[in-house]
Each structure stands twice: as C-alpha cells, then as structure tokens.
Scaffold this motif. Structure first.
Motif, short mmCIF file in Angstrom:
data_model
loop_
_atom_site.label_atom_id
_atom_site.label_comp_id
_atom_site.label_asym_id
_atom_site.label_seq_id
_atom_site.Cartn_x
_atom_site.Cartn_y
_atom_site.Cartn_z
N ALA A 1 0.87 -1.19 0.00
CA ALA A 1 0.00 0.00 0.00
C ALA A 1 0.90 1.23 0.00
O ALA A 1 2.05 1.16 0.42
CB ALA A 1 -0.90 0.01 1.23
N HIS A 2 0.38 2.36 -0.46
CA HIS A 2 1.24 3.55 -0.54
C HIS A 2 0.98 4.52 0.62
O HIS A 2 -0.12 4.59 1.16
CB HIS A 2 1.13 4.24 -1.89
CG HIS A 2 -0.24 4.73 -2.26
ND1 HIS A 2 -0.72 5.96 -1.86
CD2 HIS A 2 -1.23 4.17 -3.00
CE1 HIS A 2 -1.94 6.13 -2.36
NE2 HIS A 2 -2.29 5.06 -3.04
N GLU A 3 2.03 5.27 0.95
CA GLU A 3 2.01 6.16 2.12
C GLU A 3 1.48 7.54 1.79
O GLU A 3 1.02 8.26 2.69
CB GLU A 3 3.45 6.36 2.63
CG GLU A 3 4.18 5.09 2.99
CD GLU A 3 5.69 5.29 3.07
OE1 GLU A 3 6.30 4.73 3.98
OE2 GLU A 3 6.26 6.00 2.20
N VAL B 1 -9.69 6.04 2.60
CA VAL B 1 -9.93 4.93 1.65
C VAL B 1 -8.85 4.83 0.57
O VAL B 1 -8.83 3.86 -0.19
CB VAL B 1 -11.34 4.98 0.99
CG1 VAL B 1 -12.42 4.65 1.99
CG2 VAL B 1 -11.60 6.29 0.28
N ASP B 2 -7.96 5.83 0.48
CA ASP B 2 -6.91 5.80 -0.55
C ASP B 2 -5.63 6.37 0.04
O ASP B 2 -5.35 7.55 -0.13
CB ASP B 2 -7.35 6.59 -1.78
CG ASP B 2 -6.32 6.54 -2.91
OD1 ASP B 2 -5.40 5.69 -2.85
OD2 ASP B 2 -6.42 7.35 -3.84
N ILE B 3 -4.76 5.55 0.66
CA ILE B 3 -5.03 4.15 0.95
C ILE B 3 -4.34 3.81 2.27
O ILE B 3 -3.78 2.75 2.44
CB ILE B 3 -4.59 3.25 -0.27
CG1 ILE B 3 -5.17 1.84 -0.20
CG2 ILE B 3 -3.10 3.20 -0.42
CD1 ILE B 3 -6.54 1.64 -0.60
N LYS B 4 -4.34 4.83 3.17
CA LYS B 4 -3.74 4.57 4.48
C LYS B 4 -4.54 3.50 5.23
O LYS B 4 -4.03 2.86 6.14
CB LYS B 4 -3.62 5.86 5.27
CG LYS B 4 -2.45 6.70 4.78
CD LYS B 4 -2.30 8.02 5.53
CE LYS B 4 -0.99 8.70 5.12
NZ LYS B 4 -0.94 10.08 5.60
N ASP C 1 5.33 7.88 -2.94
CA ASP C 1 5.26 8.38 -4.31
C ASP C 1 4.41 7.55 -5.27
O ASP C 1 4.88 7.12 -6.31
CB ASP C 1 6.69 8.50 -4.86
CG ASP C 1 6.77 9.42 -6.08
OD1 ASP C 1 5.81 10.16 -6.32
OD2 ASP C 1 7.79 9.37 -6.79
N GLU C 2 3.14 7.37 -4.93
CA GLU C 2 2.24 6.68 -5.86
C GLU C 2 1.38 7.66 -6.63
O GLU C 2 1.08 7.46 -7.79
CB GLU C 2 1.36 5.68 -5.10
CG GLU C 2 0.62 4.70 -6.00
CD GLU C 2 -0.72 5.18 -6.50
OE1 GLU C 2 -1.25 4.58 -7.45
OE2 GLU C 2 -1.27 6.17 -5.97
N GLU C 3 0.94 8.73 -5.95
CA GLU C 3 -0.10 9.58 -6.52
C GLU C 3 0.38 10.48 -7.65
O GLU C 3 -0.41 10.94 -8.46
CB GLU C 3 -0.74 10.44 -5.43
CG GLU C 3 -1.50 9.63 -4.37
CD GLU C 3 -2.83 9.09 -4.88
OE1 GLU C 3 -3.14 9.29 -6.06
OE2 GLU C 3 -3.54 8.45 -4.07
N GLU C 4 1.69 10.74 -7.71
CA GLU C 4 2.21 11.70 -8.70
C GLU C 4 3.44 11.14 -9.38
O GLU C 4 4.55 11.31 -8.89
CB GLU C 4 2.62 13.00 -7.98
CG GLU C 4 1.51 13.98 -7.74
CD GLU C 4 1.64 15.18 -8.65
OE1 GLU C 4 2.78 15.65 -8.85
OE2 GLU C 4 0.62 15.64 -9.17
N ASN D 1 -2.49 -5.58 -3.61
CA ASN D 1 -2.36 -4.12 -3.59
C ASN D 1 -3.74 -3.48 -3.58
O ASN D 1 -4.76 -4.15 -3.69
CB ASN D 1 -1.54 -3.70 -4.82
CG ASN D 1 -1.20 -2.22 -4.86
OD1 ASN D 1 -1.12 -1.56 -3.81
ND2 ASN D 1 -1.01 -1.68 -6.05
N GLU D 2 -3.74 -2.15 -3.46
CA GLU D 2 -4.98 -1.38 -3.48
C GLU D 2 -5.69 -1.49 -4.83
O GLU D 2 -5.08 -1.85 -5.83
CB GLU D 2 -4.65 0.10 -3.25
CG GLU D 2 -3.80 0.67 -4.38
CD GLU D 2 -3.80 2.19 -4.43
OE1 GLU D 2 -4.78 2.82 -4.02
OE2 GLU D 2 -2.80 2.75 -4.91
N GLY D 3 -6.95 -1.09 -4.83
CA GLY D 3 -7.67 -0.95 -6.10
C GLY D 3 -8.97 -1.72 -6.11
O GLY D 3 -10.04 -1.12 -6.07
ZN ZN Z 1 -4.17 4.95 -4.07
#
Ligand code: ZN
Length: 455
Positions: free
Chosen positions: A85-87, A117-120, A151-154, A178-180
């Motif tokens: 999951a991303h921070e 919900v995205d995504i902590k 660094d997932e969102e950008e 993973n998330e999604g």
């Molecule tokens: Zn996400």
C-alpha cells in the motif's frame, strides 16, 4: 454486520487496533506533492518495533521520500506474498470538508480524513494483519513481506518503482496484493466483488495546432489556430475508436448484467456500443464501469492558446488529451487512431506525449492466489463471488508486473458493509472516510489470506 466465522470479540479488538493506527497515520500529512513519506515509514518502523516485530527497513530515495519494508520469513521453502500500500495521499482543501482532513477523527463508526480509503486504510490493515501473524509465530512456510511505499499519486519515481529496480532482494515475491479492487456491487440478489488482475496504461498527449499571427480585426479566411483546434477536438471526440472486448470486461458482463440478450450484445463488438447505451439507461453505474474497458478513448482536458491579447491571432494552440490503453495495447495504436481521426481535417498539427507513456499490464487469472482470495471471501461472506476485471486507473501493481514477469499482482482489499457506490466517490474527494467495520474486515481478510497461502 457480523463477519461470518469470526468471534465478535476478535472483530472488536481488530477494529480498535486498526482504527487507532489509521487515525494516527492520517494525522501524518503526506500530501503529494511534496509527499514527505519518510515520516510514515519511520512511524511504521516504530509501530512494529513496539510490538516486538523487528527487522523492518526504511529504504528509498530521496531521503524525505522513503518506504518501509518488513519481511516475516518462515525459513522454510514456500510461496512469498507481498502486502502493498502507498504512504502518500492527494492534497485536501480543509475549507471544503466537514472535519479537518488531517484530524483522523473517529466519529459515527468511521475514521475520517485524507487517506481513509486511498489508501492509508490498507497501510494500517496490512500492518495489523502482519503483526498478528508475527505474534502467532509467523507464516508456516514461505515468507510474508509488508511494504508501505512512497510516491504513488504523482508520477511514481521513488516508492514502488524505485524498490522494484533497486531492491528486488526485498520486494520480489510470487504474489502481490495491492490497493484498487475489493469493492462489491449487488445485482439481482448476488454480491460480486471486483478483483483487478490488470490495469490500463496511459498515453496522454498534446496536439500542437499551428496558425498564422495577425491582427484579429481582420478575419482570417484560414489559418486561425483556435478555429483549427476546435475542428481537431470535434474530430477526435466523434471518431469511432476500435472496440476491444477482452477478459477485463467479460466477467463483469457475465456476472452483473441480468438480461441474457443484453449480455450477448455486449460481448459482440458489432453491437456492444449500442448495447452499452441501453445498459446505461437501466444501470449507469455498471455501464460506466464497463465502458472504459472496451478500449481507449480520447478525452480532451486542457486548451491553451499562446495569444496574449484578445485582438491577436495565436500562432499556437495546445490541446491536452487524456488517453488510457488496455493491457496488451500500445501507443502506436493511439498514434494511428489520432491520424485516422484527423485525416482530412483542416489543421496543421503535431503530437507530443505528455509525461512518460506507460503501457498497461495484467497478471494471469485464475491462479492459486485467486483461489485463496475466492475461498476466503466465501468463508467470510457466504455466497459472494469474485469478478476478474482491470483497473481503469493506475496503481503500483504495474511496476511489479513489468519488472517481475512471474509475479502475480492483484488489486484486492474487500469491504464488507459499504459497496462500490458508497466507497468509490470518496476517493480524492472531500469527507473521505472508512467504516471501521470495513477497515477491520480488510485486515482480517488479509491475515486469513496470508495464513492460507503460506500454510
Ligand atoms: Zn491509491
């Protein structure tokens, strides 16, 4: 809503643990840009250490954008599973929210705040799952890896992309969760959970439309770049793109469309477009889910003219267009369709890609991981079914599939109480929140899957 087969006292304990952790994580502002995710990596290292789980590593660069990776190794041969999951989170404008977005407030059975919900939520749910597994002696065989990444969102330069290139010793596993996916829809008495085994890629582009300079008091018979750009936009959006029907949409149609006749027409490329319009009239949500899986679309989003004054013709108009390709397709096809769409259109244009072109990819389905996910779901939510699909957005799973062809990466974190239509509008939106029961369910589910797969 109880969780079938789990002692309510255990559920209550996990609710308490996960919601406390998520609340604390939300209070660490990792809005990206700039991210500053190292604060979360350090927090998680300390959180595990307090529970006696050591051996985690803070890794990555630059220094303020690091990830945390922890391995629970049984020391015995067997499969390996990464819980990912991303921070980072997207920014939040506090004035628009009911509660301060970085408060992590616990109210009305929800944890509130950016990242809920995205995504902590998954950073927390996976951590509690790994800690409980560690407390009971760790995996029986193989190894479990826990990672929360920057660094997932950008753009994803650091984070998962950096890890797969630089630290395969830490993150190369047989399986990734993973998330999604994991949202459910209810249709005709059945509950169907979406599992994402792949995702679309991006080929965003800019069309530079050129024109003649001049004083706007004199009408140009031709050569006005703004007028030419308007023609280009019209031609792009009215161009009929090739329709692709593959396994990214097949199960959604089979399991969620109730009319057999409509199902048939949705599977036939000659009738699918019309059938989709028909579906949209009765079930717009489902139609919106299926449509992007029928291939790529041209979505113009930004128009810029280089004229600085209303009375001057520009020499250049830039049109930015969003475009996402299904797994197995590439930017050459996009280029061919742009040329076909603009063939004969009176405009002088050039195309340049915006940012990196990233191809979509997918993992095989079904696999042993899909079987464990399906069986675990059946145990906790009797009667629920899995539908294999692809994400129309982008997640870090893409980097793992691209770097490690043998790794199976699925996006799946199931909710128990709130469905797709309640949860997905909260992504990147105001008043982001998660029901504590759903958060605990995500954790208990991940734990059960890890125990089963690594048994
Ligand atoms: Zn996400």
């Amino acid at each position: 809503m109880d969780i079938a087969g789990i002692d309510p006292a255990v559920v209550a304990e996990v609710e308490c643990e996960t919601s406390e952790l998520l609340s604390a994580l939300i209070q660490i502002d990792t809005s990206n840009p700039p991210g500053d995710e190292t604060k979360v990596a350090e927090f998680m290292a300390a959180w595990f250490a307090q529970r006696g789980v050591t051996g985690g590593q803070i890794v990555g660069e630059p220094e303020h954008r690091r990830s945390f990776v922890l391995t629970l190794d049984s020391g015995l041969p067997g499969p390996s599973l990464l819980l990912l999951a991303h921070e980072d989170v997207v920014p939040a404008n506090a004035a628009d929210w009911q509660v301060p977005p970085f408060s992590g407030l616990i109210r009305d059975g929800y944890v509130w705040g950016r990242g809920a919900v995205d995504i902590k939520n998954l950073v927390a749910a996976h951590a509690c799952a790994a800690a409980r597994l560690a407390a009971s002696g760790g995996p029986a065989r193989g190894k479990l890896v826990y990672a929360c990444t920057a660094d997932e969102e950008e753009g994803s330069v650091g984070g998962a992309r950096w890890l797969v290139r630089n630290r395969p010793d830490l993150v190369r596993t047989d399986y990734v969760i993973n998330e999604g996916g994991g949202h459910f829809l209810e249709r005709a008495g059945r509950r169907v959970y979406i599992l994402e085994s792949g995702e679309k890629g991006t080929a965003q582009f800019r069309l530079i439309v050129k024109g003649e300079a001049g004083h706007a008091s004199v009408p140009l018979r031709s050569g006005n770049a703004v007028v030419a750009a308007a023609r280009v936009v019209e031609a792009l959006v009215s161009h009929e793109l090739p329709l692709v029907i593959d396994d990214s949409s097949e199960e959604l149609v089979r399991l969620l469309v109730d009319s057999p006749a409509l199902r048939e027409r949705l599977r036939d490329p000659r009738t699918a477009r019309e059938a989709l319009a028909q579906l949209a009239r009765r079930d717009v949500q489902l139609a919106d889910m299926i449509e992007p899986l029928y291939g790529f679309a041209f979505s113009p989003t930004i128009v810029h003219s280089n004229s600085a004054a209303v009375n001057v013709y520009p020499t250049r108009v830039e049109l930015s267009v969003d475009c996402r390709m299904l797994a197995g397709h590439d930017e050459q096809e996009v280029l061919t369709e742009v040329r076909t769409a603009l063939d004969g259109v009176e405009a002088d244009w050039d195309l340049e890609w915006v940012g990196p072109v990233v191809r979509g990819n997918s993992s095989p389905y079904p696999t042993p991981l899909a079987e464990v996910l399906g069986a675990t779901l059946e145990r906790y939510v009797p009667g629920a079914e899995l539908a294999n699909s692809h994400s129309v957005g982008f997640t870090d799973s893409n980097w793992f599939r691209a770097a490690y062809p043998d790794t199976v990466a699925y996006n799946f974190a199931p909710h128990l109480v709130e469905g797709y239509d309640e949860v997905t509008p909260r992504y990147h939106n105001v008043d982001e929140r998660i029901l504590i029961r759903d958060l605990a369910f995500q954790s208990l589910f991940a734990e059960a899957v890890a125990r089963e797969l690594l048994s």
